[in-house]
Design a protein around this motif. Structure first.
Motif, PDB file in Angstrom:
ATOM      1  N   GLU A 448      50.567  -4.294  57.320  1.00  0.00           N
ATOM      2  CA  GLU A 448      49.032  -3.878  56.662  1.00  0.00           C
ATOM      3  C   GLU A 448      49.114  -3.501  55.684  1.00  0.00           C
ATOM      4  OE1 GLU A 448      46.149  -1.214  55.792  1.00  0.00           O
ATOM      5  OE2 GLU A 448      48.055  -0.405  56.065  1.00  0.00           O
ATOM      6  N   SER A 452      46.627  -5.194  52.595  1.00  0.00           N
ATOM      7  CA  SER A 452      45.857  -4.262  51.780  1.00  0.00           C
ATOM      8  C   SER A 452      45.676  -4.697  50.266  1.00  0.00           C
ATOM      9  CB  SER A 452      45.939  -2.879  52.251  1.00  0.00           C
ATOM     10  OG  SER A 452      45.706  -2.893  53.479  1.00  0.00           O
ATOM     11  N   GLN A 460      43.556  -8.885  57.107  1.00  0.00           N
ATOM     12  CA  GLN A 460      43.105  -7.500  57.842  1.00  0.00           C
ATOM     13  C   GLN A 460      42.461  -8.007  59.150  1.00  0.00           C
ATOM     14  OE1 GLN A 460      41.021  -5.636  54.522  1.00  0.00           O
ATOM     15  NE2 GLN A 460      42.483  -4.845  53.588  1.00  0.00           N
TER      16      GLN A 460
END
Length: 848
Positions: A448, A452, A460
């Motif tokens: 994650e 990002s 995402q």
């Protein structure tokens, strides 16, 4: 001339000169707006049209044929056949691609392919450059599959034979090979043998490289059409010769064709004829001439020969695969990595640890991102073949490596399948499963974090889709501590698709949480940060969350905390929020249960009337569409996982599913958590009753909400506005929150229908249940004098009489207490409604 003195016509002329176009060119490319679409397409296909206009018209051909059918044929093809000769090579390629797309569109009538045939044959018979010839030959081969047999026998087969003559050009002979392969499956074996089999076999020995390669690629189709005996007698000998060709491209084509034919040939031929030709390549050498062909097909080769060969005969193939897997060429390693599932299928899952696991780990750690990306894309397929037990033992380490890989090419396939990947490790005792998933969680968080960086919103989205499955594998504490913050972050800072997916993930997390306090804390945070958010788009996110919450949870869980804030969005000062809130109404109404929620239903109906008469026409139109389509929205209130999309849905089925969800949500809690939840419910109920006991009786100041039938169509707000001015307040209908007068006035300026219910005194909520809100506060309440005052998230509305009739909730009641009804429109209706006591929520047995 000064630029400020230019008029519009001068500015247009100056822009035209800046664009480098003369007036004559602009006039020539200007199109009459009154032309029909067919006339415009015909004009764009003319030789004098610009190349861009021609390409646009050609791209529209499939849709034109779909819409106009025979009219398009009569209008376009005579002109197109005459003009296409004068097109540039780029336009001719675009025309060929348009014809291929039209041919592959199965929604078009079968006659369309026959309309295309004359133009395609014309282009194939003309001398073109290589790129143009290939695309039109592809178009012809696609059309052949839809033509009648008689057209093939009378027109195409003689054409192919004539083009295959030795005196023809190499391009013409290549066309003949492709046509032979395309028409062979549609003809009988006798017709093939009589007309072109010998010609095709002769082309296998053509002096041109491209001709031999093309003919080799057609042998599989011809062999299946003529039968096994003819294949053994005439086709296999030619194929063996092509395997020994001096050109690498011919050998590669021959080897791939041989592998394609294996499942068609008898086992005896595979054992005695095929393997002797393959053994020289097993194991391979660094300079092997078929270096690319065998790695590309080795998995398929193993699968087709595994039952015909002994272990000793099969071992050379496995050694060849291992040797290719360690090759220095990146292309060879990529081919070997893509064959891992096929090789695993051939050797079986029991031999994975001995024969394949080390190679797969090697591919996962390869220095080439392309090789690692292929491993990531094949992960779920490999895990499915291994089974959960072996997957948990062998594939945890590769999964961790792939999740922590910093290459975008690797992250995309592994995150796209993560929602399926996690289920492959769900095996063993509860302690074993907890250990496996606990080890995977840091890698998921690292993935994650990588997604990002640079705002890779598609990655995402893939991760959030996997979040929906994580309550099945991770504990509530793990989700609460590690995954919920990600959802809140995406809901605040993510792009629009990510925000929507994050609201669904958070709704699932709240619904499946097994800790009563965590459910309560997350719910109140959603209301505090989003329903009461100062930014309008935060409140829009809250509405999206409410829709998703209603899809995954019971109506009781939704009404506990979210119902009153959701209804209040209908009075938001921002028109976009009110318009979006109108779309939430069908979902909310299906969550209403009578007679328990009669007051809430009246409140919703009144606010719906307000929105139908909203001074912003877009909001009123949205409310009207919702009102018109409400009777068709019953199915959308139930999530797809509960009912098939084509199944008729009744209110009884909705209530049954809602009851089942409610029981699941209660049973998720342990006995200790159930007791904790009862304490929270009791505390909220006491605070609710204390707020009611301190409320002054304002029943005498209540005005009717709706005009009488005699006054319908009049401006009923005149009397209502006067009454409000007499009472010294302008209340918001059923509002559970209060707002500064300035903000409320900005929302209601120019509105024809206004609120008539008086404001309620503010209540002091417990810590964690209150929220700061600078909007939607009723002007008549004490909190109105303090912008941003703290208000209760679960406070109801209504007169003192209605409030006094409410009963305390039972110990098993959820977070939301009973909502008292709003003032009634008439005295008769009020007396009938107030004579009924709102029923309490069902209770559970004392043993939890």
């Amino acid at each position: 001339m000064d630029r400020q003195d230019l008029d519009l016509d001068d500015a247009i002329k100056e822009n035209r000169r800046d664009a480098g176009r003369s007036g004559e060119e602009i006039e020539r490319f200007t199109v009459d707006e009154n032309l029909t679409e067919l006339e415009r397409i015909t004009l764009f296909l003319s030789p004098g049209a610009h190349q861009l206009q021609q390409c646009c018209a050609l791209e529209r051909l499939p849709k034109i044929f779909q819409e106009y059918k025979g009219s398009a044929n009569r209008a376009l093809f005579p002109a197109l056949t005459a003009w296409i000769e004068s097109y540039s090579p780029q336009s001719q390629v675009a025309a060929g691609e348009a014809f291929v797309a039209t041919t592959e569109d199965t929604s078009l009538p079968i006659e369309v392919r026959q309309w295309l045939l004359p133009t395609v044959l014309y282009m194939v018979n003309s001398n073109r450059n290589l790129e143009v010839a290939r695309i039109w030959l592809k178009s012809l081969c696609a059309i052949i599959q839809t033509l009648p047999r008689q057209v093939i026998l009378d027109d195409l087969m003689p054409l192919a034979v004539s083009k295959g003559e030795s005196q023809q050009s190499a391009q013409s002979r290549t066309d003949a090979c492709a046509i032979f392969g395309a028409i062979a499956p549609l003809l009988k074996a006798e017709e093939i043998g009589k007309n072109f089999l010998l010609k095709a076999m002769g082309l296998c020995q053509d002096t041109d490289l491209e001709v031999r390669v093309c003919m080799c690629e057609q042998l599989n189709k011809i062999a299946r059409a003529v039968g096994v005996d003819t294949t053994k007698e005439k086709i296999l000998p030619e194929l063996y010769e092509l395997l020994k060709d001096e050109e690498l491209a011919v050998q590669n084509a021959a080897l791939e064709t041989l592998v394609q034919m294996l499942d068609y040939l008898p086992a005896e031929i595979r054992q005695t004829k095929i393997m002797p030709y393959l053994r020289p390549f097993c194991p391979p050498e660094e300079t092997d001439v078929v270096l690319i062909a065998l790695p590309r097909v080795i998995g398929e080769l193993m699968c087709k020969l595994v039952y015909d060969l002994s272990d000793d005969d099969f071992q050379p193939l496995m050694e060849a695969y291992k040797s290719y897997a360690r090759h220095s060429s990146e292309e060879v390693r990529k081919l070997c990595a893509s064959n891992v599932p096929a090789v695993l299928k051939a050797i079986g899952s029991r031999k994975y640890a001995l024969g394949l696991h080390v190679l797969y780990l090697q591919f996962v750690q390869d220095h080439s991102p392309s090789v690692r990306a292929i491993c990531a894309a094949a992960f779920n397929e490999i895990a499915k073949m291994l089974g959960k037990k072996r997957t948990s033992s062998y594939l945890k380490e590769p999964l961790v490596m792939l999740l922590e890989d910093d290459s975008r090419d690797v992250q995309k396939p592994i995150l796209e399948g993560l929602h399926l990947t996690l289920g492959h490790f769900n095996v063993g005792t509860a302690q074993q499963k907890a250990g496996v998933y606990e080890a995977l969680l840091p890698s998921i968080l690292q993935a994650e974090k990588s997604a990002s960086i640079g705002r890779q919103w598609r990655l995402q989205l893939c991760l959030l889709r996997a979040f929906a499955e994580m309550p099945n594998y991770f504990t509530s504490d793990q989700i609460y501590d590690s995954l919920v913050p990600i959802c809140f972050n995406y809901m605040t800072d993510g792009v629009m698709p990510v925000r929507a997916a994050a609201t669904m993930a958070l709704a699932i997390f709240i619904r499946n949480n097994r800790k009563a306090y965590q459910r309560y804390d997350l719910s109140t945070r959603v209301v505090r940060d989003y329903a009461n958010g100062r930014s309008y788009w935060l409140r829009m996110v809250f509405i999206e969350f409410c829709e998703n919450m209603l899809k995954v949870s019971s109506s009781r869980m939704f009404k506990d905390v979210f119902l009153d804030p959701a209804i209040s969005t209908l009075q938001d000062p921002v028109p976009s929020v009110r318009m979006r809130a109108c779309l939430l109404l069908p979902h909310i109404k299906h969550a209403i249960k009578l007679p328990e929620d009669v007051g809430v239903l009246e409140k919703i109906n009144h606010l719906t009337t307000q929105r139908l008469n909203d001074n912003v026409k877009e909001v009123a139109a949205a409310a009207q569409r919702v009102a018109d389509g409400f009777k068709h929205s019953l199915r959308s209130a139930i999530n797809d996982r509960d009912l098939a999309s084509d199944q008729a849905v009744s209110q009884e089925e909705i209530e049954k599913i809602d009851k089942q969800r409610e029981e699941e949500e209660w049973n998720m809690l342990s006995k200790e958590e159930q007791e904790e939840k009862k304490k929270i419910d009791d505390m909220l109920q006491r605070l609710k009753l204390e707020g009611w006991s301190k409320k002054p009786n304002t029943a005498n100041s209540v005005q009717p909400l709706f005009p009488s039938q005699q006054d319908s169509g009049r401006r009923s707000t005149v009397a209502v506005g006067r009454s409000n001015s007499i009472n010294g307040s302008r209340g918001s209908i059923g509002s559970t929150m209060t707002s500064p007068p300035s903000r409320l006035a900005s929302a209601d300026t120019g509105r024809k229908i206004s609120s008539s219910s008086p404001g309620l005194p503010s209540q002091t909520p417990p810590s964690g249940l209150s929220a700061k809100r600078g909007s939607m506060q009723a002007a008549g309440s004490p909190a109105a004098s303090k912008p941003g005052g703290r208000i209760s998230l679960t406070s109801g509305t209504g007169g003192g009489a209605a409030g006094a009739s409410a009963r305390p909730a039972s110990p098993a009641i959820s977070l939301r207490p009973q909502t008292p009804s709003i003032p009634a429109p008439t005295d008769d209706f009020a007396s009938r409604k107030n004579s009924k006591t709102l029923p309490g929520r069902r209770t559970t047995s004392s043993n939890g």
